[in-house]
Scaffold this motif. Sequence first.
Motif, PDB file in Angstrom:
ATOM      1  N   ILE A 285       0.862  -1.192   0.000  1.00  0.00           N
ATOM      2  CA  ILE A 285       0.000   0.000   0.000  1.00  0.00           C
ATOM      3  C   ILE A 285       0.898   1.242   0.000  1.00  0.00           C
ATOM      4  O   ILE A 285       0.721   2.172  -0.784  1.00  0.00           O
ATOM      5  N   TYR A 286       1.902   1.180   0.888  1.00  0.00           N
ATOM      6  CA  TYR A 286       2.857   2.295   0.957  1.00  0.00           C
ATOM      7  C   TYR A 286       3.585   2.466  -0.374  1.00  0.00           C
ATOM      8  O   TYR A 286       3.750   3.596  -0.868  1.00  0.00           O
ATOM      9  N   GLU A 317      -6.018   2.762  -7.427  1.00  0.00           N
ATOM     10  CA  GLU A 317      -6.886   3.948  -7.517  1.00  0.00           C
ATOM     11  C   GLU A 317      -7.470   4.335  -6.165  1.00  0.00           C
ATOM     12  O   GLU A 317      -7.563   5.511  -5.825  1.00  0.00           O
ATOM     13  N   ARG A 318      -7.838   3.307  -5.400  1.00  0.00           N
ATOM     14  CA  ARG A 318      -8.395   3.576  -4.078  1.00  0.00           C
ATOM     15  C   ARG A 318      -7.395   4.360  -3.213  1.00  0.00           C
ATOM     16  O   ARG A 318      -7.735   5.373  -2.598  1.00  0.00           O
ATOM     17  N   TRP A 319      -6.145   3.922  -3.218  1.00  0.00           N
ATOM     18  CA  TRP A 319      -5.148   4.596  -2.376  1.00  0.00           C
ATOM     19  C   TRP A 319      -4.715   5.927  -2.966  1.00  0.00           C
ATOM     20  O   TRP A 319      -4.435   6.875  -2.230  1.00  0.00           O
ATOM     21  N   TYR A 320      -4.704   5.981  -4.281  1.00  0.00           N
ATOM     22  CA  TYR A 320      -4.355   7.245  -4.951  1.00  0.00           C
ATOM     23  C   TYR A 320      -5.376   8.329  -4.585  1.00  0.00           C
ATOM     24  O   TYR A 320      -5.013   9.456  -4.204  1.00  0.00           O
ATOM     25  N   ASN A 321      -6.649   7.962  -4.647  1.00  0.00           N
ATOM     26  CA  ASN A 321      -7.711   8.925  -4.318  1.00  0.00           C
ATOM     27  C   ASN A 321      -7.710   9.294  -2.840  1.00  0.00           C
ATOM     28  O   ASN A 321      -7.964  10.438  -2.474  1.00  0.00           O
ATOM     29  N   THR A 322      -7.407   8.318  -2.001  1.00  0.00           N
ATOM     30  CA  THR A 322      -7.309   8.600  -0.564  1.00  0.00           C
ATOM     31  C   THR A 322      -6.212   9.646  -0.322  1.00  0.00           C
ATOM     32  O   THR A 322      -6.388  10.588   0.445  1.00  0.00           O
ATOM     33  N   ALA A 360       0.977 -13.166  -1.774  1.00  0.00           N
ATOM     34  CA  ALA A 360       1.294 -12.969  -3.200  1.00  0.00           C
ATOM     35  C   ALA A 360       0.123 -13.385  -4.076  1.00  0.00           C
ATOM     36  O   ALA A 360      -0.645 -14.271  -3.731  1.00  0.00           O
ATOM     37  N   GLY A 361       0.023 -12.712  -5.231  1.00  0.00           N
ATOM     38  CA  GLY A 361      -1.004 -13.061  -6.208  1.00  0.00           C
ATOM     39  C   GLY A 361      -2.159 -12.094  -6.253  1.00  0.00           C
ATOM     40  O   GLY A 361      -2.987 -12.154  -7.149  1.00  0.00           O
ATOM     41  N   ILE A 362      -2.248 -11.190  -5.279  1.00  0.00           N
ATOM     42  CA  ILE A 362      -3.276 -10.145  -5.319  1.00  0.00           C
ATOM     43  C   ILE A 362      -2.605  -8.766  -5.275  1.00  0.00           C
ATOM     44  O   ILE A 362      -1.430  -8.652  -4.919  1.00  0.00           O
ATOM     45  N   GLY A 363      -3.391  -7.745  -5.616  1.00  0.00           N
ATOM     46  CA  GLY A 363      -2.868  -6.373  -5.604  1.00  0.00           C
ATOM     47  C   GLY A 363      -1.624  -6.262  -6.468  1.00  0.00           C
ATOM     48  O   GLY A 363      -1.643  -6.592  -7.648  1.00  0.00           O
TER      49      GLY A 363
END
Length: 477
Positions: A285-286, A317-322, A360-363
């Motif tokens: 996320i960071y 996009e979720r974290w970018y908008n946050t 692993a495998g998501i995000g």
Amino acid sequence: MKIVKLVLKFIVIIIGVLLIFIAIILLVDKQNTNYLKIENNEFVNNKSYLITNVNIIPMNQDTILVNKMVYIKDRIIQNIADNIEINGAEIIDAQNKYLTPGLIDMHVHIWDRYELGLYLSNGITAVRNLWGMPMHLRLKEDINNEEIFSPMFFTTGPKLTGPEFIGDDNLQLLNPNEGKEKVISYKNRGYDFIKTYYGLTEDIFDAIAKQAKISDMDIIAHPSQKVPYSYHFNPQIKSIEHAEEIIQQPLNYKLDTLKLKEVINDFVKSKHNSFSPTLTVYNNIYQMLIDDNILASEQLQLMNPLIKKVDSKAQFERWYNTKLRDSSIVKAIKNQHDFHLKIVNKLNEAGVSIICGTDAGIGITIPGFSIHQELAFYKDSGLSNYEVLKTATVNASKTHSIMNKMGTIEVGKVANLILVDNNPLLDLSALQKPTIVFIKGRKLNRETLDDFEKQAKNRKNLIASAIRYLENLIIEK
Ligand SMILES: [Zn+2]
């Protein structure tokens, strides 16, 4: 009447054509991973190996066995000694090299066969898949029948959730009996473990745990927020996932050291649970917050295209908008990651078994490669290199009885091994790009492993992946 008959006939034909179309897409996707087929690599079959002059890191004790010989035959480590006289074995001179058990990633999400090659390439010889679907049962069969090169593969059933709908394919259970029935059915169908997830209420959870004990299936818990965190110390639950869940639940979103002490005391009292921190997926996320171009990075080319198109993008996009709304989020996420390091440190100090899991495998958490980041974070948290290596070998293998034939280098254990040029107890980065990976006694050299990576790059199996996901929604609901 005639027209009704005609329309029905038309519908049947359309459905027929559609099913054939789907079958072809799935078959082509499977064919495209034929490079993993063992029969296409005949040179590795029926072979025995004698590794000479090798330094062994056995992982059943904190030591290095210097200048040894290791004899591998029929998938098993047959002998370890100063000198072994044997005829017919391929000799591998491993002068100045180091042999460690193959790594184990205890928290992955597998979407296609290409990923199996990525895990092997990174020295991972066993994975625990924590989002089971029908495709994984087929995969498991092919792997157990030794048709394809793959890490040893263990999978939970679909994620069991409580009555509340939380999106995705999560399986909502409305009452205790449904929980019990699911455990029985997953056992019959060949899933290895039960995965409990968000929203399970105490009565449903009790029914699952009771039946899991009867059916002899270990539970892996993503903590449910509907029961106290301490509920998860039930002896049937063999591992608890995610450091951030400790902060979100018992610590009530505060980085509260005093409250953490209580949680750690509960862990120590329980004695049954391993803990899988999955620090990489949270830290990612960071990474998304500080790199606006991360989706275009080279590593992302190794992600399954469906995940890339849907999940990686949505998360970014979720974290970018946050961040646009409130830039203090960047620092807050970093602070929480740092607190996760503290959690791992304190749990390890208290004697809790830490098991390496990456999610692993998501995000944007890349299959295989992420394990080296995860191990580096454990090192950051203050564990010694030996303690870090334990998390991905012996600690992992001890978590479930069905995994305890691996994780150490001892006579009689499965020959899942990696050979590396430098001593990982001095520098963990030595584990990256192993020279040779032995998977169930079969030798894969660096050239083959590099090819596995190349084949997985920018793969075009978006539709096949979507079909497998839809199959899961239809069959498991
Ligand atoms: Zn996960």
